[in-house]
Design an enzyme around this catalytic site. Structure first.
Site, PDB file in Angstrom:
ATOM      1  N   ARG A 207       0.848  -1.201   0.000  1.00 35.84           N
ATOM      2  CA  ARG A 207       0.000   0.000   0.000  1.00 35.84           C
ATOM      3  C   ARG A 207       0.877   1.243   0.000  1.00 35.84           C
ATOM      4  NH1 ARG A 207      -4.859   1.597   4.212  1.00 35.84           N
ATOM      5  NH2 ARG A 207      -3.280   1.189   5.795  1.00 35.84           N
ATOM      6  N   ASP A 504      -4.872   2.229  13.426  1.00 38.25           N
ATOM      7  CA  ASP A 504      -3.880   2.987  12.681  1.00 38.25           C
ATOM      8  C   ASP A 504      -4.342   4.442  12.561  1.00 38.25           C
ATOM      9  OD1 ASP A 504      -5.752   3.047  10.632  1.00 38.25           O
ATOM     10  OD2 ASP A 504      -4.686   1.625   9.352  1.00 38.25           O
TER      11      ASP A 504
END
Length: 644
Positions: A207, A504
């Site tokens: 990512r 996160d």
């Protein structure tokens, strides 16, 4: 009309990065970075348009501030496609490659740890590749810390692992023994029979960072360079030969896309990358994370312009909630409830998920469908036995709901969850749910309203404390280098029946957005709290929230070091408290909490942080989002021509 790519732009590099990471900044990666830096003016134009749309929505307020479906006759940038073509599937998409057809479970996490040596980072990769996950998304974005050179450590560790460096293989053998010791206690069996064989199973995925972020170590003569471009170049240039030689696909996750024009920029970047690497068109495959409200109005358009690169969408809960709150910041009637109430079955979330599953099950002109990867499971099996049992039951229930809804797989935030969740898809048996029948997408007013629909749910004092505590803990973890951390509200630290959740950057964003929303839109409590001295109907105002900020700050200062790093209590934690107060005081809603955390990295004095926050807010008054890194404005940069 956007500025076309101008090849031959000259990148500039931090000297310390070049000297410390010659294995990452090879001659070829520097050459490709130079070529792709020509996309930077176009990226900046698109990011300026984001800010203009955002300002317009905030000024309009009310229902007029909401995003809307596009005119079907509108052209999508320079793609040659009409909006209507995209919606009707009149475009050439991608077949799903062999190693993505079954992605029941994808794990997520970075390949680097803050202030740890190379061996510890390699352990992260070993856990991932031995986990039994069908795919592992090695994160360069929301879960990767940004202190120091972590983004480059992430790239180096992945390169070593993908190339099966002896240091990695030795680490993997040791990690396999540790994983089996845990699994024998938890499952009563080994989860790894042969670590050499197990290493081959998992699809490698990366990512990149979003278009809104600038890189910390590479720029151009004119200023910034997209962090996403840097991530894609470093990962693909350094690893494509090894991956293709092993018959593996080159796969990226693209985050934070808002519009089809932004997706079109990514398409052109990927095309240029393939040209530089002499790869056939469509070799690089991408999933798109649907994390932005605007994107939910343009799903087919985004899919169409990515064409032969696109393989699927992912539904990520936290980022999407944040985008809804931010996009509707000017609408005083839009008020979220406590964060625990905004599950995937909450009205506007259910509508978003439904549009994603209908978009992937619309065929292109060649009969190709796309994948839907379900959202994150943040539970981890750590706590007392009763709490773990409840947490795992909750995780399984969420996985079953998504599988039955049509998802081809799910994300997990920790390797220990792979074998907990995987049986849900094993029992179903099918590799994926491509082409499952759902009603066609509609684009009327009712469909738009569904994407914004609220329902009555609690707004409580405990909910405020949760938002404040977790936002403060997340900010402090970020400042320590942990962009992903196991968190729970401070008042639950001693309660072993409450599990920690892997969180996160998105968890901090949504908590700050909702707090700002409640304060600036005069939200009211829906329930009495006698102990806390509030009654149903009382305002959630700045005075009350500031009092809670101070209470939670003091609670965190007294917390056990396993919950709050001892040194941070008198360094980064006071800075984060200052950041939170400035964010919540601002009449103009700040686009990203992470902007302020990034800006104040390595700062341990609140007064020094204030100066940086002043600079950010001054730029925001002029509708500019300040993303520069003060540490890089010291002249410690080298041009390509200076590099031998």
């Amino acid at each position: 009309m956007f500025t076309s790519m101008v090849r031959g732009a000259t990148p500039v590099f931090r000297r310390a990065a070049l000297e410390g990471y010659p294995d990452i900044f090879t001659a070829q990666t520097r050459k490709v970075l130079a070529a792709l830096s020509g996309f930077e003016p176009r990226r900046r134009e698109l990011m300026n348009l984001r800010m203009e749309r955002r300002l317009k929505r905030h000024r309009l307020g009310g229902a007029e501030s909401s995003p809307a479906f596009r005119d079907p006759e509108e052209q999508i940038g320079s793609s040659g496609l009409r909006v209507g073509d995209a919606r009707e599937g009149n475009f050439a998409g991608s077949e799903i490659p062999h190693d993505l057809r079954r992605q029941w479970i994808q794990g997520t996490g970075p390949a680097a740890r803050p202030r740890e040596d190379e061996l510890q980072g390699l352990r992260n990769v070993a856990y991932a590749l031995l986990s039994g996950a069908d795919g592992w998304m090695f994160d360069g974005e929301d879960a990767l810390g940004q202190r120091g050179f972590m983004s480059l450590d992430n790239q180096r560790n992945l390169k070593l692992a993908i190339q099966r460096d002896p240091r990695f293989l030795e680490t993997a053998e040791q990690v396999s023994l540790e994983m089996n010791r845990w699994s024998r206690d938890f499952f009563g069996r080994d989860i790894i029979q042969n670590w050499h064989t197990a290493m081959n199973f998992t699809t490698r995925i990366f990512r990149v960072r979003g278009l809104h972020l600038a890189d910390r170590h590479v720029g151009t003569q004119e200023g910034e360079l997209s962090a996403g471009i840097c991530d894609a170049v470093l990962y693909l240039v350094n690893n494509h030969r090894t991956l293709l030689r092993e018959n593996r696909s080159l796969v990226l996750y693209l985050p934070k896309i808002q519009t089809a024009e932004e997706a079109l920029l990514w398409n052109d970047i990927l095309d240029a990358l393939e040209d530089e690497l002499e790869l056939p068109r469509g070799t690089v495959k991408v999933y798109v994370l649907v994390e932005q409200l605007e994107a939910a109005f343009q799903l087919m358009e985004i899919r169409a312009v990515l064409g032969s690169h696109f393989v699927g969408f992912n539904t990520g809960r936290w980022d999407y909630i944040n985008s809804v709150s931010d996009a509707l910041a000017g609408n005083r009637d839009f008020l979220n409830p406590d964060i625990e109430s905004v599950t995937m079955t909450y009205p506007y979330m259910a509508a978003y998920e439904d549009r994603v599953r209908r978009a992937v099950n619309t065929s292109d002109r060649n009969g190709n469908f796309a994948l839907w990867q379900g959202g994150m499971e943040p539970n981890i099996p750590v706590g007392n036995p009763q709490a773990v049992t409840r947490g795992m039951e909750k995780a399984l229930a969420g996985a079953r709901r998504e599988q039955q809804a049509g998802a081809s797989g799910k994300w997990v935030a920790h390797w220990k969850m792979v074998h907990v969740i995987r049986p849900v898809w094993q029992e179903a048996g099918e590799d994926n749910q491509l082409g499952r029948q759902f009603p066609p997408l509609s684009y009327d007013d009712a469909s738009a309203e569904e994407l914004l629909r609220l329902e009555e749910a609690p707004r409580t004092l405990r909910g405020v404390r949760n938002l404040v505590s977790v936002a403060m803990q997340y900010g402090n973890a970020f400042a320590q280098g942990f962009q992903a951390a196991a968190l729970k509200p401070g008042e639950d630290f001693q309660d072993q029946s409450v599990l920690y959740l892997m969180e996160d950057a998105a968890t901090g964003e949504i908590r700050m957005s909702i707090l700002w929303e409640w304060i600036h839109k005069n939200a009211r409590f829906t329930h009495d709290d006698e102990q806390g001295g509030v009654k149903s109907g009382d305002l959630i105002d700045a005075r009350l929230v500031n009092r809670i900020i101070q209470t939670e700050f003091e609670r965190l200062q007294k917390a056990d070091p396993r919950n709050v790093h001892e040194k941070s209590k008198h360094t980064t934690l006071p800075v984060v408290r200052r950041i939170i107060r400035r964010y919540l005081e601002s009449e103009r809603k700040i686009p990203w909490y992470i902007d302020l955390l990034n800006l104040c990295l390595h700062v341990t004095e609140p007064e020094a942080a204030e100066k940086r926050l002043d600079l950010y807010l001054k730029e925001l008054e002029n509708n500019r989002r300040y993303t520069a890194n003060p540490e890089l404005e010291t002249g410690d940069m080298a041009e390509e021509a200076e590099i031998s």
